[in-house]
Design an enzyme around this catalytic site. Structure first.
Site, PDB file in Angstrom:
ATOM      1  N   LYS A 116       0.869  -1.182   0.000  1.00  0.00           N
ATOM      2  CA  LYS A 116       0.000   0.000   0.000  1.00  0.00           C
ATOM      3  C   LYS A 116       0.899   1.224   0.000  1.00  0.00           C
ATOM      4  O   LYS A 116       2.020   1.177   0.502  1.00  0.00           O
ATOM      5  CB  LYS A 116      -0.873   0.011   1.259  1.00  0.00           C
ATOM      6  CG  LYS A 116      -2.071   0.905   1.150  1.00  0.00           C
ATOM      7  CD  LYS A 116      -3.203   0.204   0.432  1.00  0.00           C
ATOM      8  CE  LYS A 116      -4.502   0.945   0.504  1.00  0.00           C
ATOM      9  NZ  LYS A 116      -5.633   0.075   0.190  1.00  0.00           N
ATOM     10  N   THR A 199     -15.123  -2.411  -6.938  1.00  0.00           N
ATOM     11  CA  THR A 199     -15.138  -2.538  -5.474  1.00  0.00           C
ATOM     12  C   THR A 199     -16.574  -2.443  -4.978  1.00  0.00           C
ATOM     13  O   THR A 199     -17.018  -3.264  -4.160  1.00  0.00           O
ATOM     14  CB  THR A 199     -14.223  -1.477  -4.812  1.00  0.00           C
ATOM     15  OG1 THR A 199     -12.956  -1.521  -5.468  1.00  0.00           O
ATOM     16  CG2 THR A 199     -14.041  -1.751  -3.339  1.00  0.00           C
ATOM     17  N   ASN A 230     -15.651   6.646  -4.945  1.00  0.00           N
ATOM     18  CA  ASN A 230     -15.683   5.518  -5.875  1.00  0.00           C
ATOM     19  C   ASN A 230     -16.508   4.361  -5.299  1.00  0.00           C
ATOM     20  O   ASN A 230     -17.483   3.914  -5.906  1.00  0.00           O
ATOM     21  CB  ASN A 230     -14.248   5.071  -6.205  1.00  0.00           C
ATOM     22  CG  ASN A 230     -14.232   3.782  -7.003  1.00  0.00           C
ATOM     23  OD1 ASN A 230     -14.413   2.704  -6.447  1.00  0.00           O
ATOM     24  ND2 ASN A 230     -14.092   3.873  -8.312  1.00  0.00           N
TER      25      ASN A 230
HETATM   26  N1  NAI Z   1     -11.069   2.414  -4.673  1.00  0.00           N
HETATM   27  C1  NAI Z   1     -10.959   1.099  -4.489  1.00  0.00           C
HETATM   28  O1  NAI Z   1     -10.932   0.314  -5.444  1.00  0.00           O
HETATM   29  C2  NAI Z   1     -10.909   0.535  -3.107  1.00  0.00           C
HETATM   30  C3  NAI Z   1     -11.128   1.312  -1.975  1.00  0.00           C
HETATM   31  N2  NAI Z   1     -11.180   0.718  -0.741  1.00  0.00           N
HETATM   32  C4  NAI Z   1     -11.417   1.499   0.453  1.00  0.00           C
HETATM   33  O2  NAI Z   1     -12.693   2.141   0.371  1.00  0.00           O
HETATM   34  C5  NAI Z   1     -12.656   3.388   1.078  1.00  0.00           C
HETATM   35  C6  NAI Z   1     -13.109   4.492   0.140  1.00  0.00           C
HETATM   36  O3  NAI Z   1     -12.240   4.527  -0.993  1.00  0.00           O
HETATM   37  P1  NAI Z   1     -12.656   5.280  -2.348  1.00  0.00           P
HETATM   38  O4  NAI Z   1     -14.118   5.242  -2.506  1.00  0.00           O
HETATM   39  O5  NAI Z   1     -11.771   4.738  -3.395  1.00  0.00           O
HETATM   40  O6  NAI Z   1     -12.184   6.760  -2.023  1.00  0.00           O
HETATM   41  P2  NAI Z   1     -12.693   8.112  -2.709  1.00  0.00           P
HETATM   42  O7  NAI Z   1     -11.613   9.096  -2.464  1.00  0.00           O
HETATM   43  O8  NAI Z   1     -13.190   7.871  -4.077  1.00  0.00           O
HETATM   44  O9  NAI Z   1     -13.973   8.492  -1.813  1.00  0.00           O
HETATM   45  C7  NAI Z   1     -13.896   8.685  -0.439  1.00  0.00           C
HETATM   46  C8  NAI Z   1     -15.251   9.182   0.037  1.00  0.00           C
HETATM   47  O10 NAI Z   1     -15.217   9.301   1.468  1.00  0.00           O
HETATM   48  C9  NAI Z   1     -15.677  10.589   1.816  1.00  0.00           C
HETATM   49  N3  NAI Z   1     -15.070  10.976   3.080  1.00  0.00           N
HETATM   50  C10 NAI Z   1     -13.799  11.332   3.329  1.00  0.00           C
HETATM   51  N4  NAI Z   1     -13.672  11.652   4.622  1.00  0.00           N
HETATM   52  C11 NAI Z   1     -14.894  11.490   5.172  1.00  0.00           C
HETATM   53  C12 NAI Z   1     -15.413  11.681   6.463  1.00  0.00           C
HETATM   54  N5  NAI Z   1     -14.641  12.105   7.438  1.00  0.00           N
HETATM   55  N6  NAI Z   1     -16.729  11.391   6.661  1.00  0.00           N
HETATM   56  C13 NAI Z   1     -17.530  10.951   5.658  1.00  0.00           C
HETATM   57  N7  NAI Z   1     -17.087  10.780   4.414  1.00  0.00           N
HETATM   58  C14 NAI Z   1     -15.794  11.045   4.190  1.00  0.00           C
HETATM   59  C15 NAI Z   1     -15.270  11.479   0.670  1.00  0.00           C
HETATM   60  O11 NAI Z   1     -15.997  12.709   0.641  1.00  0.00           O
HETATM   61  C16 NAI Z   1     -15.628  10.568  -0.481  1.00  0.00           C
HETATM   62  O12 NAI Z   1     -17.028  10.622  -0.718  1.00  0.00           O
HETATM   63  C17 NAI Z   1     -11.233   3.520   1.601  1.00  0.00           C
HETATM   64  O13 NAI Z   1     -11.176   2.999   2.914  1.00  0.00           O
HETATM   65  C18 NAI Z   1     -10.430   2.639   0.654  1.00  0.00           C
HETATM   66  O14 NAI Z   1      -9.221   2.176   1.233  1.00  0.00           O
HETATM   67  C19 NAI Z   1     -11.025  -0.630  -0.585  1.00  0.00           C
HETATM   68  C20 NAI Z   1     -10.804  -1.428  -1.660  1.00  0.00           C
HETATM   69  C21 NAI Z   1     -10.646  -0.918  -2.991  1.00  0.00           C
HETATM   70  O1  AKG Z   2      -6.842  -2.768  -6.861  1.00  0.00           O
HETATM   71  C1  AKG Z   2      -5.845  -2.881  -6.168  1.00  0.00           C
HETATM   72  O2  AKG Z   2      -4.791  -3.326  -6.568  1.00  0.00           O
HETATM   73  C2  AKG Z   2      -5.829  -2.509  -4.702  1.00  0.00           C
HETATM   74  C3  AKG Z   2      -7.078  -1.917  -4.145  1.00  0.00           C
HETATM   75  C4  AKG Z   2      -6.828  -1.547  -2.726  1.00  0.00           C
HETATM   76  O3  AKG Z   2      -5.996  -0.712  -2.420  1.00  0.00           O
HETATM   77  C5  AKG Z   2      -7.554  -2.212  -1.666  1.00  0.00           C
HETATM   78  O4  AKG Z   2      -8.159  -3.267  -1.910  1.00  0.00           O
HETATM   79  O5  AKG Z   2      -7.543  -1.721  -0.518  1.00  0.00           O
END
Ligand code: NAI
Ligand code: AKG
Length: 425
Positions: A116, A199, A230
């Site tokens: 990571k 995801t 996302n």
């Molecule tokens: N993008 C991916 O493919 C993956 C993401 N994740 C996990 O999912 C979670 C979200 O990731 P993404 O959606 O990719 O990020 P992103 O950056 O696309 O979205 C994050 C969201 O969380 C909100 N946010 C941030 N701080 C906040 C708070 N204090 N209270 C409420 N909302 C808040 C933001 O406004 C946004 O809507 C993270 O924990 C990430 O590690 C896990 C596996 C894969």
């Molecule tokens: O798609 C990937 O390789 C990793 C996604 C990721 O960071 C996660 O699953 O927390």
């Protein structure tokens, strides 16, 4: 309607994701009866990288940031994991997230280890050209340590397909055109159909598996989602399409609720047009802290780690928690929720749809052949169903909860690969 600007409270203890992740790993190692020396070796990361990234800002001043990449383990294959841009990125957290990736790829049974990365910055305060410069400087500092068969980054919080495109371009200046060095990249650069939604879709497949086992389905349930980026926005879309009622959502700007169900297609359009949920008219504003404890059947944290902790766990009303975020539940909350009979689908399974389709993307790049979206989604559902049944089998063998079922499944696979490879120099 106006959204409030309070952020959810996260206690100091809840923030220590590394201590919590190590504790879960040790618990799984004891259940499996791992040799203590093997246990120690699996806990220590393969490599921790910390680099200084200085860029000229648009106004000509200089700004310096710290970038991290932790490569946790490569026994089962190249290390794999996202890169996060967030002000709270710190070495312990990146370490924990890298370790979680090792167990996650093993639970999904894809041929990877775990890594990571992250940069301590607020991407909302940087212009597009500043983000591009920062990403390119970071890539220059780590390009020798990543690679198609070494370590393959992907998007995470605060990063996206464009970030991956810049990494691919910068890496390719040193090593020649290398689409498979990152996943989650734009389709035009060799990205996979379905990766952006993967995801969120995986979260919904996982939710369906858990609910079906409990005699329920998405269309019977009400949902609350924290985070609408996302993962949260795609999960909400698929829940809505399956007849589920989303009664509360939040993002960094605030939270809204509507007990009759939020109009998700309208909210998705609003977010596309405005970049935020703020001032959306289809619900009432609520304190974002209340989202986690609001009336709903299924709670899906899709933002930060450590948000469920001893200060709020006792008040959670949901009967099911699907960990779409990484490490949303700290060990105190785990205990409290489990005493209340809440079923928690752990992150290393629930959000593994993203890395699973990243694997499909890497495979397509290496084969030089593109799958259609139907095949991607069909394979994703197959991987998610398989992992669910394998976790349940571990729960039965070891008489443990779903988190320990997933940890024992993942840790056992990594331990077996490590032993088979051996240590002789
Ligand atoms: N993008 C991916 O493919 C993956 C993401 N994740 C996990 O999912 C979670 C979200 O990731 P993404 O959606 O990719 O990020 P992103 O950056 O696309 O979205 C994050 C969201 O969380 C909100 N946010 C941030 N701080 C906040 C708070 N204090 N209270 C409420 N909302 C808040 C933001 O406004 C946004 O809507 C993270 O924990 C990430 O590690 C896990 C596996 C894969
Ligand atoms: O798609 C990937 O390789 C990793 C996604 C990721 O960071 C996660 O699953 O927390």
């Amino acid at each position: 309607m106006c959204l409030r600007f309070h952020l959810p409270h996260i206690s100091e203890a809840a923030m220590n994701a590394l201590a919590a992740t190590n504790r879960n790993f040790r618990h799984a190692a004891r259940i499996l009866g791992l040799d203590p020396k093997l246990e120690k070796s699996l806990l220590i990361p393969f490599r921790e990288i910390k680099v200084e990234c200085t860029i000229p800002k648009d106004d000509g001043t200089l700004a310096s940031y710290v970038g991290f990449r932790v490569q946790h383990d490569n026994a089962r294959g190249p290390m794999k994991g996202g890169i996060r841009y967030h002000p709270e990125v710190d070495p312990d957290e990146v370490n924990a997230l890298a370790q979680l990736m090792t167990w996650k790829t093993a639970v999904a049974d894809i041929p990877y280890g775990g890594a990571k990365g992250g940069i301590g910055c607020n991407p909302r305060d940087l212009s597009i050209s500043e983000l591009e410069r920062l990403t390119r400087v970071f890539t220059q500092k780590i390009h020798d340590l990543i690679g198609i068969h070494r370590d393959v980054p992907a998007p995470d919080m605060g990063t996206n397909a464009q970030t991956m495109a810049w990494i691919l371009d910068e890496y390719s200046k040193f090593h020649g055109h290398s689409p498979a060095v990152v996943t989650g990249k734009p389709i035009d650069l060799g990205g996979s159909l379905g990766r952006e939604a993967a995801t969120g879709l995986g979260v919904v497949f996982a939710t369906e598996a858990l609910l079906a086992e409990n005699g329920k389905s998405i269309s019977d349930m009400t949902f609350a989602l924290q985070g609408f980026g996302n993962v949260g926005s795609w999960a909400a879309k698929f829940i809505h399409e399956r007849g589920g009622k989303v009664v509360a959502v939040s993002d960094i700007t605030g939270a809204l609720k509507n007990p009759n169900g939020i109009d998700i297609p309208a909210l998705l359009k609003y977010k596309d047009d405005n970049g935020t949920l703020k001032d959306f008219k289809g619900g009432d504003s609520m304190d974002p802290n209340d989202l986690l404890v609001c009336e709903c059947d299924v709670l899906i944290p899709c933002a930060l780690g450590g948000v469920l902790n001893k200060e709020n766990a006792a008040d959670v009303k949901a009967k099911f928690i699907i960990e779409a975020a990484n490490h949303p539940t700290d060990p105190d909350a785990d205990e409290i929720l489990s005493r209340k009979g809440v079923l928690i689908l752990p992150d290393i399974y629930a959000n593994s749809g993203g890395v699973t389709v990243s694997y499909f993307e890497w495979v397509q790049n290496i084969q030089g052949f593109m799958w259609d979206e139907e095949k991607v989604n069909f394979e994703l559902s197959r991987y998610m169903r398989r992992a669910f049944h394998e976790i349940k089998a571990m729960c039965k063998i070891h008489d443990c909860n779903l988190r320990m079922g997933a940890f024992t499944l993942g840790v056992n696979r990594v331990a077996r690969a490590t032993l088979l490879r051996g240590w002789e120099a």
